[in-house]
Structure formats: C-alpha cells, structure tokens
Design a protein around this motif. Sequence first.
Motif, mmCIF file in Angstrom:
data_model
loop_
_atom_site.group_PDB
_atom_site.id
_atom_site.type_symbol
_atom_site.label_atom_id
_atom_site.label_comp_id
_atom_site.label_asym_id
_atom_site.label_seq_id
_atom_site.Cartn_x
_atom_site.Cartn_y
_atom_site.Cartn_z
ATOM 1 N N LEU A 22 74.026 13.920 -0.017
ATOM 2 C CA LEU A 22 72.913 14.654 0.593
ATOM 3 C C LEU A 22 72.278 13.832 1.708
ATOM 4 C CD1 LEU A 22 71.227 16.207 -2.553
ATOM 5 C CD2 LEU A 22 72.623 17.368 -0.835
ATOM 6 N N LYS A 23 72.051 14.502 2.823
ATOM 7 C CA LYS A 23 71.428 13.887 3.999
ATOM 8 C C LYS A 23 70.140 14.626 4.322
ATOM 9 C CE LYS A 23 75.157 11.388 4.631
ATOM 10 N NZ LYS A 23 75.477 10.903 3.320
ATOM 11 N N ILE A 24 69.280 13.988 5.109
ATOM 12 C CA ILE A 24 68.026 14.618 5.535
ATOM 13 C C ILE A 24 68.357 15.939 6.241
ATOM 14 C CG2 ILE A 24 66.039 14.388 7.084
ATOM 15 C CD1 ILE A 24 66.134 11.355 6.434
ATOM 16 N N ILE A 41 66.013 18.534 2.150
ATOM 17 C CA ILE A 41 65.885 17.118 1.799
ATOM 18 C C ILE A 41 65.106 16.423 2.915
ATOM 19 C CG2 ILE A 41 67.179 14.966 1.441
ATOM 20 C CD1 ILE A 41 67.432 17.012 -0.867
ATOM 21 N N SER A 44 66.546 10.412 1.753
ATOM 22 C CA SER A 44 67.764 10.189 0.983
ATOM 23 C C SER A 44 68.126 8.716 1.106
ATOM 24 C CB SER A 44 68.886 11.074 1.529
ATOM 25 O OG SER A 44 70.073 10.888 0.796
ATOM 26 N N HIS A 116 70.895 6.719 -6.506
ATOM 27 C CA HIS A 116 70.509 7.416 -5.283
ATOM 28 C C HIS A 116 69.266 8.257 -5.565
ATOM 29 C CE1 HIS A 116 71.855 8.373 -1.195
ATOM 30 N NE2 HIS A 116 71.100 9.448 -1.376
ATOM 31 N N SER A 117 68.416 8.344 -4.573
ATOM 32 C CA SER A 117 67.187 9.126 -4.685
ATOM 33 C C SER A 117 67.058 10.028 -3.465
ATOM 34 C CB SER A 117 65.988 8.172 -4.781
ATOM 35 O OG SER A 117 64.810 8.895 -4.984
ATOM 36 N N CYS A 118 66.674 11.258 -3.692
ATOM 37 C CA CYS A 118 66.419 12.230 -2.624
ATOM 38 C C CYS A 118 65.115 12.930 -2.938
ATOM 39 C CB CYS A 118 67.520 13.283 -2.563
ATOM 40 S SG CYS A 118 69.060 12.714 -1.898
ATOM 41 N N HIS A 120 62.179 16.264 -1.582
ATOM 42 C CA HIS A 120 61.818 17.409 -0.742
ATOM 43 C C HIS A 120 60.337 17.679 -0.920
ATOM 44 C CE1 HIS A 120 61.604 19.855 -4.370
ATOM 45 N NE2 HIS A 120 62.748 19.302 -4.734
#
Length: 122
Positions: A22-24, A41, A44, A116-118, A120
């Motif tokens: 996942l990307k911004i 997102i 990330s 990993h952390s994301c 919103h």
Amino acid sequence: MSFLASNTLIAVPGGLTPISNLKIGDLALAWTATGVLEKAIIFSSGSEPGGRLTAMFIRTENSTLIVGLDQKMFLADQTLKKAHELIPGRDRLFKADGKSEEIKGVFAGTYHNGGHSCGHRW
C-alpha cells in the motif's frame, strides 16, 4: 506502536493485497459499525526483516495474525478492541468475507520479519 506483519493481507477494492504494497493515495477498506468505507491511505511505513518488534500473536482456528500491542481489531460484535485486550474463547475477529473466527489464543512475543503501518483519515 500499531503495525501488522509486512505480509498481512489488507482488504482493498477488488480484493486483498499485502499491507507493505500500500502506498499513499491507494484505497483500502475500513469496517465500521455502519458499513464498509473506502479510505485513501495517508501514510505508509515499514521496517525490514531482521529487526525486533514487540508483537501480539493472535491465533484463530485457521491462522495467526501478528500485530502491534495497540492495534485495534474489529470484532464480530462490531466493536473495536486493542490486540492486548482480546479474550480467547470469547472474542471473535471479523473477517473481510463477512464471517468471523474465534480467537483461540493471544500472546506477546518478538517478531523478526518486518512490520508495516498504514493509516487513513476517518
């Protein structure tokens, strides 16, 4: 710190993808008590394998989910609970397919394969 193991599958429009992909600007699905929302997102970030992360290992009937101590989990009763507060045999995780799975065990440990952390905006 809230994170998921780098290979954890995240629900996105059209299927599932590892969180580390996942990307911004990408869309992910967020479950709420009133339904599912598509959320963009806004950050990330992750760590490489080999580091040491304190993690909660959540064992269900079919898998083990590896998350940060404070990761909020969406439960089958449509409530949120932090990973370290889950109660085996009582709490059930809500799954992307709309079904639930009983939590069989919860324990803290060290994870070495990257996190990993994301996030919103709500």
